[in-house]
Scaffold this motif. Sequence first.
Motif, PDB file in Angstrom:
ATOM      1  N   UNK A  82      29.022  -1.796  43.371  1.00 20.13           N
ATOM      2  CA  UNK A  82      29.609  -0.462  43.406  1.00 20.13           C
ATOM      3  C   UNK A  82      29.629   0.075  44.826  1.00 20.13           C
ATOM      4  N   UNK A  83      30.733   0.727  45.188  1.00 23.13           N
ATOM      5  CA  UNK A  83      30.753   1.569  46.376  1.00 23.13           C
ATOM      6  C   UNK A  83      30.336   2.948  45.891  1.00 23.13           C
ATOM      7  N   UNK A  84      29.072   3.248  46.049  1.00 22.80           N
ATOM      8  CA  UNK A  84      28.529   4.478  45.481  1.00 22.80           C
ATOM      9  C   UNK A  84      27.390   4.982  46.349  1.00 22.80           C
ATOM     10  N   UNK A  85      27.196   6.270  46.327  1.00 22.86           N
ATOM     11  CA  UNK A  85      26.053   6.896  46.994  1.00 22.86           C
ATOM     12  C   UNK A  85      25.059   7.310  45.924  1.00 22.86           C
ATOM     13  N   UNK A  86      23.800   6.978  46.165  1.00 23.18           N
ATOM     14  CA  UNK A  86      22.734   7.271  45.219  1.00 23.18           C
ATOM     15  C   UNK A  86      21.788   8.286  45.860  1.00 23.18           C
ATOM     16  N   UNK A  87      21.554   9.383  45.175  1.00 24.07           N
ATOM     17  CA  UNK A  87      20.642  10.421  45.645  1.00 24.07           C
ATOM     18  C   UNK A  87      19.429  10.446  44.725  1.00 24.07           C
ATOM     19  N   UNK A  88      18.262  10.191  45.286  1.00 24.71           N
ATOM     20  CA  UNK A  88      17.008  10.235  44.551  1.00 24.71           C
ATOM     21  C   UNK A  88      16.242  11.460  45.044  1.00 24.71           C
ATOM     22  N   UNK A  89      15.838  12.335  44.126  1.00 23.26           N
ATOM     23  CA  UNK A  89      15.163  13.544  44.592  1.00 23.26           C
ATOM     24  C   UNK A  89      14.191  14.066  43.542  1.00 23.26           C
ATOM     25  N   UNK A  90      13.145  14.709  44.030  1.00 25.34           N
ATOM     26  CA  UNK A  90      12.145  15.288  43.149  1.00 25.34           C
ATOM     27  C   UNK A  90      12.669  16.574  42.537  1.00 25.34           C
ATOM     28  N   UNK A  91      12.048  17.000  41.460  1.00 27.69           N
ATOM     29  CA  UNK A  91      12.525  18.180  40.740  1.00 27.69           C
ATOM     30  C   UNK A  91      12.433  19.449  41.579  1.00 27.69           C
ATOM     31  N   UNK A  92      11.495  19.497  42.546  1.00 26.90           N
ATOM     32  CA  UNK A  92      11.310  20.712  43.331  1.00 26.90           C
ATOM     33  C   UNK A  92      12.063  20.704  44.658  1.00 26.90           C
ATOM     34  N   UNK A  93      12.849  19.657  44.935  1.00 28.10           N
ATOM     35  CA  UNK A  93      13.533  19.617  46.225  1.00 28.10           C
ATOM     36  C   UNK A  93      14.805  20.467  46.263  1.00 28.10           C
ATOM     37  N   UNK A  94      15.644  20.491  45.233  1.00 30.43           N
ATOM     38  CA  UNK A  94      16.892  21.270  45.331  1.00 30.43           C
ATOM     39  C   UNK A  94      16.601  22.761  45.469  1.00 30.43           C
ATOM     40  N   UNK A  95      17.523  23.495  46.107  1.00 27.89           N
ATOM     41  CA  UNK A  95      17.364  24.952  46.183  1.00 27.89           C
ATOM     42  C   UNK A  95      17.603  25.571  44.808  1.00 27.89           C
ATOM     43  N   UNK A  96      17.095  26.775  44.630  1.00 27.10           N
ATOM     44  CA  UNK A  96      17.301  27.481  43.364  1.00 27.10           C
ATOM     45  C   UNK A  96      18.729  28.003  43.327  1.00 27.10           C
ATOM     46  N   UNK A  97      19.548  27.402  42.472  1.00 27.88           N
ATOM     47  CA  UNK A  97      20.945  27.791  42.345  1.00 27.88           C
ATOM     48  C   UNK A  97      21.282  27.853  40.864  1.00 27.88           C
ATOM     49  N   UNK A  98      21.434  29.046  40.305  1.00 26.18           N
ATOM     50  CA  UNK A  98      21.689  29.164  38.864  1.00 26.18           C
ATOM     51  C   UNK A  98      22.859  28.319  38.372  1.00 26.18           C
ATOM     52  N   UNK A  99      23.884  28.184  39.193  1.00 27.60           N
ATOM     53  CA  UNK A  99      25.060  27.449  38.762  1.00 27.60           C
ATOM     54  C   UNK A  99      24.811  25.983  38.506  1.00 27.60           C
ATOM     55  N   UNK A 100      23.764  25.432  39.137  1.00 33.73           N
ATOM     56  CA  UNK A 100      23.470  24.005  38.977  1.00 33.73           C
ATOM     57  C   UNK A 100      22.211  23.760  38.157  1.00 33.73           C
ATOM     58  N   UNK A 101      21.588  24.816  37.666  1.00 35.35           N
ATOM     59  CA  UNK A 101      20.276  24.674  37.044  1.00 35.35           C
ATOM     60  C   UNK A 101      20.288  23.788  35.806  1.00 35.35           C
ATOM     61  N   UNK A 102      21.350  23.865  35.001  1.00 37.11           N
ATOM     62  CA  UNK A 102      21.387  23.061  33.775  1.00 37.11           C
ATOM     63  C   UNK A 102      21.357  21.568  34.077  1.00 37.11           C
ATOM     64  N   UNK A 103      21.885  21.176  35.228  1.00 37.29           N
ATOM     65  CA  UNK A 103      21.873  19.759  35.593  1.00 37.29           C
ATOM     66  C   UNK A 103      20.462  19.227  35.771  1.00 37.29           C
ATOM     67  N   UNK A 104      19.533  20.091  36.120  1.00 38.56           N
ATOM     68  CA  UNK A 104      18.202  19.644  36.502  1.00 38.56           C
ATOM     69  C   UNK A 104      17.216  19.673  35.358  1.00 38.56           C
ATOM     70  N   UNK A 105      17.639  20.103  34.182  1.00 38.32           N
ATOM     71  CA  UNK A 105      16.733  20.163  33.041  1.00 38.32           C
ATOM     72  C   UNK A 105      16.490  18.787  32.457  1.00 38.32           C
ATOM     73  N   UNK A 106      15.277  18.580  31.970  1.00 36.02           N
ATOM     74  CA  UNK A 106      14.955  17.329  31.306  1.00 36.02           C
ATOM     75  C   UNK A 106      15.780  17.181  30.040  1.00 36.02           C
ATOM     76  N   UNK A 107      16.381  16.006  29.875  1.00 34.30           N
ATOM     77  CA  UNK A 107      17.102  15.684  28.649  1.00 34.30           C
ATOM     78  C   UNK A 107      18.128  16.745  28.268  1.00 34.30           C
ATOM     79  N   UNK A 108      18.765  17.334  29.262  1.00 37.20           N
ATOM     80  CA  UNK A 108      19.752  18.372  28.954  1.00 37.20           C
ATOM     81  C   UNK A 108      21.014  18.093  29.744  1.00 37.20           C
TER      82      UNK A 108
END
Length: 303
Positions: free
Chosen positions: A98-124
Motif C-alpha cells: 500500500x501507498x499509505x500513511x499510518x498514524x499511531x497515537x496515544x489517546x491523550x495526544x490529539x487536541x480536544x476537538x468536539x468535531x472529532x471526538x467520536x472518532x476517538x471513542x473505544x469501539x465507537x
Amino acid sequence: MVNSGHAEIIDFGYENPDRPRLGLEALTFAQLSSRTKERVASSPIRADFHQLTVVRSGRGVAMVDFVSHDCRPGAVLHVRPGQVQRLPAGPGGRLAELDAIVLLFTADFPPLMPGASALLDLDFGPAALSAPAGERESLHRSAAELAAEYRHFGTGDETATDLTVELLRHLLGVTLLRVARLPRPSGSDSAPVNEVFRAFQREVERSFADTRDVQDYAVRLGYAPRTLTRACLAATGRTAKQFLDARVTLEAKRLLAHTDLAVAAIGRAVGFGEPTNFGKFFSREANMTPGAFRRNDRAGRDR
C-alpha cells in the motif's frame, strides 16, 4: 501461549522506537511492514493506541473485530485501542503493498476537538471509511504534512521541539477533522456522543467482566438507569443493557477465535460462573453456541 496452529492475540503497548517521549508516530505502510515480524504480520493483534491508515493507492484486506475491510485508494482505516485487527494483507496472506500513511497515537495526544471526538471513542464509529474522489488528495496531503513535520521533531532546540509537539497535535487534529466529515457507511449513526455515554462506556470497559447489571453502573456513575439508556440510545441506537451485552459478547468472540481456552474458562473470563449460563447468553446474542462460533471462525480462516 498455547501452540495449536491457530494464531492467538498479540498485545502491543504504545512505544515509539525513534522518539520515546512523543505520543505520536507517523510512517508509511511500507515502513511499518518492513519492521513487522512475520509472526505479527500473520496474527491478530491488539494495541492500546489508535492506528489511522490513509490509503493513497494499492489494495489489501484488513480485519477489525471479525469484520473485513477493503483497503483501496481513498480508504481510511481507524483501529481504536483494544480492538483486535489483522494488518492489511494481499493475496496469499502477505502484508499488502500500500501507498499509505499510518498514524499511531496515544489517546491523550490529539487536541480536544468536539468535531472529532467520536472518532476517538473505544469501539465507537465505523472502522473503515471511504473518501470521495474530491476529498482524497486533500486528506492524503494533510496526513503527509503531519508525517513531514514528524520527521523534523527533535532537530531544533528545546523551545523549537516544544512548539513542534504543539504543531503535531494540531496537524493531527486537522487530519481527524477531515476524517470526521467523510460520509458514513449506510446504516451507521453519526450522532454526537454525549458525556453520559462516554462515562458509561469507560466504566463498561473497566467492569464488563465483573457486572452486567445496568443498575450497578448507574450507582457508580451517579445516574439513573433510564438516563444511561437514553444516552446509549442517542449515541448507538441500543439500550444500555444491549450495549453492555454486546461488549461482553465481543470479548467472548475474541477469546473463542484467538485462544484455545475451554468454553467454560472463557465464560468465567467474561463474568459467568456457570458454563450453562454463558452458553445461553452467547447463543442468544450470537445466534449460535460458543463451540459453533469457534468452529465456524477457524474453518473460515483455514479455507
